[in-house]
Design an enzyme around this catalytic site. Sequence first.
Site, PDB file in Angstrom:
ATOM      1  N   ALA A   1       2.995  -0.222   4.944  1.00 30.82           N
ATOM      2  CA  ALA A   1       2.643  -0.852   6.704  1.00 30.82           C
ATOM      3  C   ALA A   1       1.918  -1.595   6.506  1.00 30.82           C
ATOM      4  CB  ALA A   1       1.388   0.311   6.498  1.00 30.82           C
TER       5      ALA A   1
ATOM      6  N   HIS B   1      12.704  -2.353   3.321  1.00 30.66           N
ATOM      7  CA  HIS B   1      11.985  -0.718   3.358  1.00 30.66           C
ATOM      8  C   HIS B   1      12.987   0.236   3.333  1.00 30.66           C
ATOM      9  CE1 HIS B   1       8.771  -3.235   5.942  1.00 30.66           C
ATOM     10  NE2 HIS B   1       9.991  -3.898   6.700  1.00 30.66           N
TER      11      HIS B   1
ATOM     12  N   ARG C   1       5.126  10.816  -2.390  1.00 29.43           N
ATOM     13  CA  ARG C   1       5.108  10.933  -0.553  1.00 29.43           C
ATOM     14  C   ARG C   1       6.515  11.379   0.383  1.00 29.43           C
ATOM     15  NH1 ARG C   1       4.028   4.767   1.488  1.00 29.43           N
ATOM     16  NH2 ARG C   1       4.050   5.605   3.514  1.00 29.43           N
TER      17      ARG C   1
ATOM     18  N   ASN D   1       8.174  -5.209  -0.632  1.00 35.38           N
ATOM     19  CA  ASN D   1       8.045  -4.010   0.634  1.00 35.38           C
ATOM     20  C   ASN D   1       6.887  -3.928   0.705  1.00 35.38           C
ATOM     21  OD1 ASN D   1       7.968  -1.398   1.921  1.00 35.38           O
ATOM     22  ND2 ASN D   1       9.288  -0.924   0.278  1.00 35.38           N
TER      23      ASN D   1
ATOM     24  N   GLU E   1      12.474  -8.969   2.444  1.00 36.57           N
ATOM     25  CA  GLU E   1      11.251  -8.018   3.409  1.00 36.57           C
ATOM     26  C   GLU E   1      12.573  -6.910   2.513  1.00 36.57           C
ATOM     27  OE1 GLU E   1      10.853  -8.896   6.926  1.00 36.57           O
ATOM     28  OE2 GLU E   1      10.284  -6.196   7.117  1.00 36.57           O
TER      29      GLU E   1
ATOM     30  N   ARG F   1      12.347   5.048  13.433  1.00 32.54           N
ATOM     31  CA  ARG F   1      10.903   6.380  12.979  1.00 32.54           C
ATOM     32  C   ARG F   1      10.734   5.896  14.311  1.00 32.54           C
ATOM     33  NH1 ARG F   1       8.625   5.319   7.201  1.00 32.54           N
ATOM     34  NH2 ARG F   1       7.905   7.578   8.133  1.00 32.54           N
TER      35      ARG F   1
ATOM     36  N   TYR G   1      11.286   9.130   1.992  1.00 30.53           N
ATOM     37  CA  TYR G   1      11.049   8.151   0.625  1.00 30.53           C
ATOM     38  C   TYR G   1      11.975   8.532  -0.440  1.00 30.53           C
ATOM     39  CZ  TYR G   1       7.781   6.257   4.573  1.00 30.53           C
ATOM     40  OH  TYR G   1       7.277   5.477   5.202  1.00 30.53           O
TER      41      TYR G   1
ATOM     42  N   PRO H   1       0.779  -1.388   0.325  1.00 34.12           N
ATOM     43  CA  PRO H   1       0.084   0.093   0.023  1.00 34.12           C
ATOM     44  C   PRO H   1       0.508   1.062   0.127  1.00 34.12           C
ATOM     45  CG  PRO H   1      -1.107  -1.692   1.460  1.00 34.12           C
ATOM     46  CD  PRO H   1       0.510  -2.318   1.031  1.00 34.12           C
ATOM     47  N   ASN H   2       0.449   2.024  -0.360  1.00 38.72           N
ATOM     48  CA  ASN H   2       1.352   3.822  -0.848  1.00 38.72           C
ATOM     49  C   ASN H   2       2.194   3.406  -1.457  1.00 38.72           C
ATOM     50  OD1 ASN H   2      -1.319   4.659   0.367  1.00 38.72           O
ATOM     51  ND2 ASN H   2      -0.351   3.591   2.177  1.00 38.72           N
TER      52      ASN H   2
HETATM   53  C1  DQA Z   1       7.953   1.571   4.325  1.00 40.77           C
HETATM   54  C2  DQA Z   1       7.901   1.741   5.413  1.00 40.77           C
HETATM   55  C3  DQA Z   1       6.556   1.745   6.671  1.00 40.77           C
HETATM   56  O1  DQA Z   1       7.031   1.461   7.988  1.00 40.77           O
HETATM   57  C4  DQA Z   1       6.023   2.292   5.437  1.00 40.77           C
HETATM   58  O2  DQA Z   1       4.074   1.910   6.291  1.00 40.77           O
HETATM   59  C5  DQA Z   1       5.693   2.175   4.113  1.00 40.77           C
HETATM   60  C6  DQA Z   1       6.770   1.717   3.270  1.00 40.77           C
HETATM   61  C7  DQA Z   1       9.284   1.174   3.768  1.00 40.77           C
HETATM   62  O3  DQA Z   1       9.580   1.334   3.064  1.00 40.77           O
HETATM   63  O4  DQA Z   1      10.302   2.467   4.554  1.00 40.77           O
HETATM   64  O5  DQA Z   1       4.660   2.391   3.252  1.00 40.77           O
HETATM   65  O6  DQA Z   1       8.030   0.014   3.908  1.00 40.77           O
END
Ligand code: DQA
Length: 158
Positions: A82, A105, A18, A79, A103, A112, A23, A10-11
């Site tokens: 959230a 990020h 964003r 990735n 995984e 954070r 990011y 998501p997102n």
């Molecule tokens: C994320 C870190 C997550 O906490 C966040 O909700 C994201 C992006 C990252 O790539 O740093 O959507 O996965």
Amino acid sequence: MATVLVLNGPNLNLLGTREPGIYGVQTLADVERMCKDTAGEFGLELDFRQSNHEGELIDWIQEAGLAVSAGGYIGVVLNPGALTHTSLALHDAITGAQVPVVEVHISNVHAREEFRRHSFISPVAAGIVVGFGVTGYVLAIRGLYEITRSSRGDAASA
Ligand code: DQA
């Protein structure tokens, strides 16, 4: 040719606009191009996807499990956004599909908010790349390639 599946949760479709201070300014299309170049360096095809929907990500992980068993895919760079911090269902999909997952990020989730420190994915991940910005995707593809070499019968790298 073997394929690496890169999944974004998501997102992550909003990358570039964003929270650029966290990011960065590169878009998801930029990340896809970087991943394609990296996959090509390892003689891999790239299958790159994003979804805002947990169930769709679960379906794709299950499909990846079958594709890895069939020998066409080497595994998944994930990735989960959230969903990392909330999704027991994604955790169960990875164990159920028996698929190697790295995984990723973009941000250093440990530097954070407290709620980002727990991952449902990390205990079932083959490896984790955190905090290298979008370069983390490149590192994750390389890592996945290396840890799955022996199962493909390739010689280990120096
Ligand atoms: C994320 C870190 C997550 O906490 C966040 O909700 C994201 C992006 C990252 O790539 O740093 O959507 O996965």
